[in-house]
Design an enzyme around this catalytic site. Structure first.
Site, mmCIF file in Angstrom:
data_model
loop_
_atom_site.group_PDB
_atom_site.id
_atom_site.type_symbol
_atom_site.label_atom_id
_atom_site.label_comp_id
_atom_site.label_asym_id
_atom_site.label_seq_id
_atom_site.Cartn_x
_atom_site.Cartn_y
_atom_site.Cartn_z
ATOM 1 N N HIS A 146 -7.503 -8.277 -2.740
ATOM 2 C CA HIS A 146 -8.741 -7.408 -2.521
ATOM 3 C C HIS A 146 -8.784 -6.117 -2.874
ATOM 4 C CE1 HIS A 146 -6.667 -6.827 1.181
ATOM 5 N NE2 HIS A 146 -7.273 -5.816 1.434
ATOM 6 N N TYR A 188 -1.180 -9.843 0.618
ATOM 7 C CA TYR A 188 -0.111 -9.447 1.387
ATOM 8 C C TYR A 188 -0.071 -9.976 2.905
ATOM 9 C CZ TYR A 188 -3.772 -6.000 2.805
ATOM 10 O OH TYR A 188 -4.710 -5.485 3.374
ATOM 11 N N ARG A 233 -3.757 -11.728 3.321
ATOM 12 C CA ARG A 233 -4.882 -11.296 3.105
ATOM 13 C C ARG A 233 -4.875 -11.641 1.407
ATOM 14 N NH1 ARG A 233 -8.290 -7.734 4.330
ATOM 15 N NH2 ARG A 233 -9.691 -9.328 3.765
ATOM 16 N N TYR A 256 0.856 -1.139 0.050
ATOM 17 C CA TYR A 256 0.154 -0.052 0.016
ATOM 18 C C TYR A 256 0.939 1.398 0.091
ATOM 19 C CZ TYR A 256 -4.392 -2.458 1.357
ATOM 20 O OH TYR A 256 -5.490 -3.087 1.395
ATOM 21 N N HIS A 302 -10.553 -2.500 -1.530
ATOM 22 C CA HIS A 302 -11.636 -1.802 -0.596
ATOM 23 C C HIS A 302 -12.690 -1.094 -1.490
ATOM 24 C CE1 HIS A 302 -9.358 -2.992 3.210
ATOM 25 N NE2 HIS A 302 -8.226 -2.992 2.332
HETATM 26 FE FE LIG Z 1 -6.630 -4.518 2.635
#
Ligand SMILES: [Fe+2]
Lengths: 199, 238
Positions: free
Chosen positions: B156, B143, B153, B104, B158
């Site tokens: 995905h 990640y 995870r 991110y 959000h």
């Molecule tokens: Fe996330």
């Protein structure tokens, strides 16, 4: 067998996670991308009413600050009118996004104090700001309301506050007056857990 | 102003799920106070084309400076509907995601995968008159995160949606068809009903894919429905 109801189901929620700022407040994540970020000016420069600053902190069940929370606020203008329900002052959005300081968890927002809006039955509600909290560990956003300590008479007859069975718990929704505005701390758990609504 | 269908909280993730450890100290212990919608919850913020820019929904371009971002190019499209299957037009949809390596762009993300200089990781758009929206982006990478020693995870995105009432406000996550990490994810498994989990898995949509450019995934979003006002004691119109 019976006939089938053909409603769709609401999309299930998922946590906003710790990096919610990337999507909803990228400047706080550390980069500039949009011409302007939404929710950064609740009342606009020309709104009538009393300018106030609200400060606070969200704490978890251990008392630790929830530093990655994002709070959305939604309120009526000084006359008690919501922007999509009638005419409000030019530039008044009524909606904002609040992000804490990542080191301390302390947050603040500027707005004008809302007037008393009427509920769907015509009953007068005490002035309040609606809050919606999302964060890592919160699987479905939490709704609550912020009322004002200097509106004791209005609070005493507020139809929503009066739905709260234990009078002591009503106090969790009342922002205290401090120098320069109000303070509203939110407890996700514990003896003074904030009242949250299933709206 | 119209009341909403009650939220089916058994369909949503449970607030407290010990397998998603962070939820333990962040979930209320007192029951939520059920509230018939008042003006405060049934009204909601509105957004217009003056709030956003045309490129905001193109994550391949909205942050790029020296070229396209790295990764599998995808078109993400779908509709925002309500539980009555009516389209929700002109509503704000915002997304955010990791880059193709699972990193991110956030000052608090320290995962060792590289930042992509040409990828910001967020986008926003308004649905059209029929509730349609679309984004162009890259497929995010999986990640690791701190829950168990090795928790990953699934890929995905959000997603945040408004609707017309503050009580319709929703944030969720979109997953990708066929991802083996979905079944293992403690965040997804806070949702008790497997059919509800299926609702979060975007379908590969070859028909909408752009040949020699990008694959497409379809993801419809359903917001709470509005109750009909027929035979109400206080008719207020729709
Ligand atoms: Fe996330």
């Amino acid at each position: 067998m019976v006939q089938k109801l053909d409603y769709l189901k609401e999309t299930p929620s998922q946590t906003a996670g710790p990096y919610v700022h990337i999507g909803l407040a990228p400047g706080d994540a550390g980069f500039d991308i949009y011409r302007h970020e939404l929710g950064r000016d609740i009342a606009g420069p020309d709104a009538s009413g009393t300018k106030i600053t609200v400060r606070g902190m969200v704490r978890d069940g251990t008392g630790a600050p929830v530093k990655d929370v994002l709070i959305e606020t939604w309120q009526a203008d000084a006359n008690g009118v919501y922007p999509d329900q009638g005419s409000v002052d030019p530039g008044f959005r009524g909606w904002g996004r609040v992000i804490p300081d990542f080191d301390t968890g302390e947050w603040a927002f500027d707005t004008i104090k809302p007037g008393a809006a009427k509920d769907q039955t015509g009953a007068v509600m005490a002035p309040h700001i609606n809050l919606w909290l999302v964060a890592r560990g919160i699987n479905l956003g939490l709704n609550t309301r912020l009322y004002f300590h200097d509106e004791m008479a209005a609070n005493a007859s507020d139809p929503v506050l009066n739905l709260i069975e234990q009078p002591v718990r009503r106090q969790t929704l009342i922002a205290e007056q401090v120098e320069g505005g109000y303070r509203f701390d939110i407890q996700l758990q514990g003896p003074s857990e904030t009242v949250f609504f299933d709206v | 102003m119209t009341q909403l269908f009650p939220r089916d909280r058994a369909w949503h993730p449970q607030a407290l799920d010990p397998n998603y450890k962070t939820s333990v100290t962040r979930s209320p212990r007192q029951p939520l106070l059920s509230l018939e919608g008042t003006t405060s919850e049934l009204s909601g913020p509105t957004f217009g084309h003056g709030d956003i820019d045309p490129l905001d929904n193109d994550l391949l371009r909205n942050f790029a400076t020296t070229g396209d971002p790295v990764g599998e190019r995808i078109l993400l499209h779908g509709r925002v509907l309500d539980e009555n299957a009516r389209p929700v037009p002109n509503t704000l949809v915002e997304i955010w995601q990791a880059n193709a390596g699972g990193r991110y762009r956030h000052k608090k993300d320290t995962y060792l995968a590289a930042i992509d200089p040409n990828f910001g990781g967020c986008g926003r758009t308004l649905t059209d008159d029929l509730g349609y929206y679309q984004f162009r982006t890259v497929k995010p990478g999986a990640y690791p995160w701190r829950n168990w020693v090795s928790s990953w995870r699934p890929a995905h995105i959000h997603v945040s949606v408004f609707g017309t009432s503050f009580a319709q406000r929703l944030i969720t996550q979109l997953y990708f068809e066929g991802d083996p990490l979905i079944a293992k994810c403690p965040i997804i498994n806070t949702i008790p009903n497997p059919r509800a989990i299926d609702q979060l898995v975007a379908a590969l949509d070859i028909n909408a894919s752009v040949p020699f450019d990008c694959l497409a995934y379809k993801f419809d979003i359903v917001l709470r429905g509005q109750r009909s006002t027929y035979f109400e004691n206080r008719p207020e119109g729709n």
